[in-house]
Scaffold this motif. Structure first.
Motif, mmCIF file in Angstrom:
data_model
loop_
_atom_site.group_PDB
_atom_site.id
_atom_site.type_symbol
_atom_site.label_atom_id
_atom_site.label_comp_id
_atom_site.label_asym_id
_atom_site.label_seq_id
_atom_site.Cartn_x
_atom_site.Cartn_y
_atom_site.Cartn_z
ATOM 1 N N THR A 75 0.411 5.400 -13.948
ATOM 2 C CA THR A 75 0.469 4.601 -12.725
ATOM 3 C C THR A 75 0.852 5.406 -11.482
ATOM 4 O O THR A 75 1.160 4.824 -10.452
ATOM 5 C CB THR A 75 1.481 3.453 -12.887
ATOM 6 N N GLY A 76 0.831 6.716 -11.563
ATOM 7 C CA GLY A 76 1.244 7.539 -10.426
ATOM 8 C C GLY A 76 0.399 7.292 -9.183
ATOM 9 O O GLY A 76 0.915 7.199 -8.070
ATOM 10 N N ASN A 77 -0.930 7.171 -9.372
ATOM 11 C CA ASN A 77 -1.780 6.977 -8.199
ATOM 12 C C ASN A 77 -1.599 5.591 -7.585
ATOM 13 O O ASN A 77 -1.727 5.420 -6.377
ATOM 14 C CB ASN A 77 -3.242 7.253 -8.534
ATOM 15 N N MET A 78 -1.281 4.595 -8.413
ATOM 16 C CA MET A 78 -1.014 3.259 -7.869
ATOM 17 C C MET A 78 0.279 3.269 -7.054
ATOM 18 O O MET A 78 0.361 2.630 -6.005
ATOM 19 C CB MET A 78 -0.912 2.232 -8.993
ATOM 20 N N PHE A 79 1.263 4.000 -7.554
ATOM 21 C CA PHE A 79 2.509 4.160 -6.817
ATOM 22 C C PHE A 79 2.228 4.838 -5.472
ATOM 23 O O PHE A 79 2.743 4.417 -4.428
ATOM 24 C CB PHE A 79 3.490 4.979 -7.663
ATOM 25 N N ALA A 80 1.385 5.868 -5.516
ATOM 26 C CA ALA A 80 1.031 6.580 -4.282
ATOM 27 C C ALA A 80 0.326 5.652 -3.301
ATOM 28 O O ALA A 80 0.605 5.681 -2.104
ATOM 29 C CB ALA A 80 0.139 7.781 -4.605
ATOM 30 N N ARG A 81 -0.566 4.822 -3.801
ATOM 31 C CA ARG A 81 -1.299 3.924 -2.900
ATOM 32 C C ARG A 81 -0.348 2.986 -2.173
ATOM 33 O O ARG A 81 -0.450 2.811 -0.956
ATOM 34 C CB ARG A 81 -2.340 3.124 -3.689
ATOM 35 N N ARG A 82 0.595 2.401 -2.888
ATOM 36 C CA ARG A 82 1.573 1.504 -2.247
ATOM 37 C C ARG A 82 2.440 2.273 -1.259
ATOM 38 O O ARG A 82 2.700 1.816 -0.156
ATOM 39 C CB ARG A 82 2.441 0.833 -3.303
ATOM 40 N N ARG A 83 2.878 3.431 -1.694
ATOM 41 C CA ARG A 83 3.768 4.243 -0.864
ATOM 42 C C ARG A 83 3.090 4.641 0.447
ATOM 43 O O ARG A 83 3.694 4.593 1.514
ATOM 44 C CB ARG A 83 4.160 5.483 -1.656
ATOM 45 N N PHE A 84 1.819 5.006 0.399
ATOM 46 C CA PHE A 84 1.165 5.509 1.597
ATOM 47 C C PHE A 84 0.611 4.418 2.490
ATOM 48 O O PHE A 84 0.288 4.690 3.641
ATOM 49 C CB PHE A 84 0.136 6.572 1.237
ATOM 50 N N LEU A 85 0.515 3.207 1.994
ATOM 51 C CA LEU A 85 0.234 2.094 2.908
ATOM 52 C C LEU A 85 1.389 1.952 3.888
ATOM 53 O O LEU A 85 1.205 1.767 5.094
ATOM 54 C CB LEU A 85 0.032 0.791 2.127
ATOM 55 N N ILE A 86 2.585 2.060 3.368
ATOM 56 C CA ILE A 86 3.784 1.970 4.212
ATOM 57 C C ILE A 86 3.909 3.226 5.075
ATOM 58 O O ILE A 86 4.257 3.143 6.261
ATOM 59 C CB ILE A 86 5.033 1.756 3.340
ATOM 60 N N ALA A 87 3.616 4.382 4.514
ATOM 61 C CA ALA A 87 3.732 5.639 5.263
ATOM 62 C C ALA A 87 2.786 5.657 6.466
ATOM 63 O O ALA A 87 3.133 6.198 7.517
ATOM 64 C CB ALA A 87 3.439 6.823 4.355
ATOM 65 N N THR A 88 1.620 5.039 6.323
ATOM 66 C CA THR A 88 0.685 4.976 7.443
ATOM 67 C C THR A 88 1.313 4.231 8.616
ATOM 68 O O THR A 88 1.205 4.647 9.769
ATOM 69 C CB THR A 88 -0.618 4.293 6.997
ATOM 70 N N ARG A 89 1.984 3.138 8.302
ATOM 71 C CA ARG A 89 2.663 2.382 9.371
ATOM 72 C C ARG A 89 3.790 3.199 9.984
ATOM 73 O O ARG A 89 4.034 3.132 11.190
ATOM 74 C CB ARG A 89 3.191 1.063 8.820
ATOM 75 N N LEU A 90 4.487 3.963 9.166
ATOM 76 C CA LEU A 90 5.557 4.818 9.673
ATOM 77 C C LEU A 90 5.001 5.871 10.632
ATOM 78 O O LEU A 90 5.587 6.125 11.697
ATOM 79 C CB LEU A 90 6.293 5.498 8.513
#
Length: 140
Positions: A75-90
Motif C-alpha cells: 500500500t505504499g503508493n496509495m499512502f503516497a497518493r493521499r500524502r501528496f494530495l495534501i502536499a499539493t495544497r501545502l
C-alpha cells in the motif's frame, strides 16, 4: 546559454526507477536536466523532501511510483497518493505553483511513459520559468 529547468524525480526502486533505466537503455531521448533520486517506495517520500528539493534549486519535482495494486510494499503508493494530495495544497499555500509538482505511476516496463512524463513536466516548468520561491543555493 538558455535556461533549462532542473527537475528532481523521486523514483520508486521497484517500478519507476526501472522505467527510467529502461528509457535510458532504450536510448529514449528526454531532457538531461533531470536528477533522479532512487527511493525504496513512493510512500517513503516525505513532503519535506519535495520542499527541500525546491529550496535547493529544483524548478520541478516528480514523484513516481508503482501502479496502484502493484506496490512491492502493498500500500505504499496509495499512502503516497493521499500524502501528496495534501502536499499539493501545502505547496500552493507556500506560493509554489502546483504545476511544478507531479505524481505519476510508472512501471518498470514503461520506459516511454517515463520519457513522456519528464518531457511534459519539463515543458510545463519551462513555460512557468525558474522557481524563485524558497530558493537557497542551487544543486550542482
Amino acid at each position: 546559454m538558455p535556461w533549462k529547468p532542473l527537475i528532481v524525480a523521486f523514483c520508486c526502486n521497484w517500478c519507476s526507477y526501472a522505467g527510467a533505466d529502461l528509457a535510458g537503455t532504450s536510448r529514449l531521448d528526454y531532457p538531461a536536466s533531470v536528477r533522479i533520486v532512487r527511493v525504496p517506495c513512493s510512500g517513503r517520500v516525505n513532503p519535506q523532501f519535495v520542499l527541500r528539493a525546491f529550496q535547493r534549486g529544483a524548478d520541478g519535482v516528480l514523484v513516481a511510483g508503482c501502479h496502484p495494486g502493484d506496490c512491492h510494499y502493498t500500500t505504499g503508493n496509495m499512502f503516497a497518493r493521499r500524502r501528496f494530495l495534501i502536499a499539493t495544497r501545502l505547496l500552493e499555500y507556500m506560493g509554489i505553483d502546483s504545476a511544478r509538482f507531479t505524481v505519476r505511476w510508472i512501471s518498470g516496463s514503461e520506459g516511454p511513459k517515463f520519457q513522456e512524463t519528464i518531457r511534459e513536466l519539463t515543458e510545463k516548468v519551462q513555460a512557468l520559468g525558474p522557481n524563485r520561491r524558497m530558493r537557497e543555493e542551487p544543486w550542482t
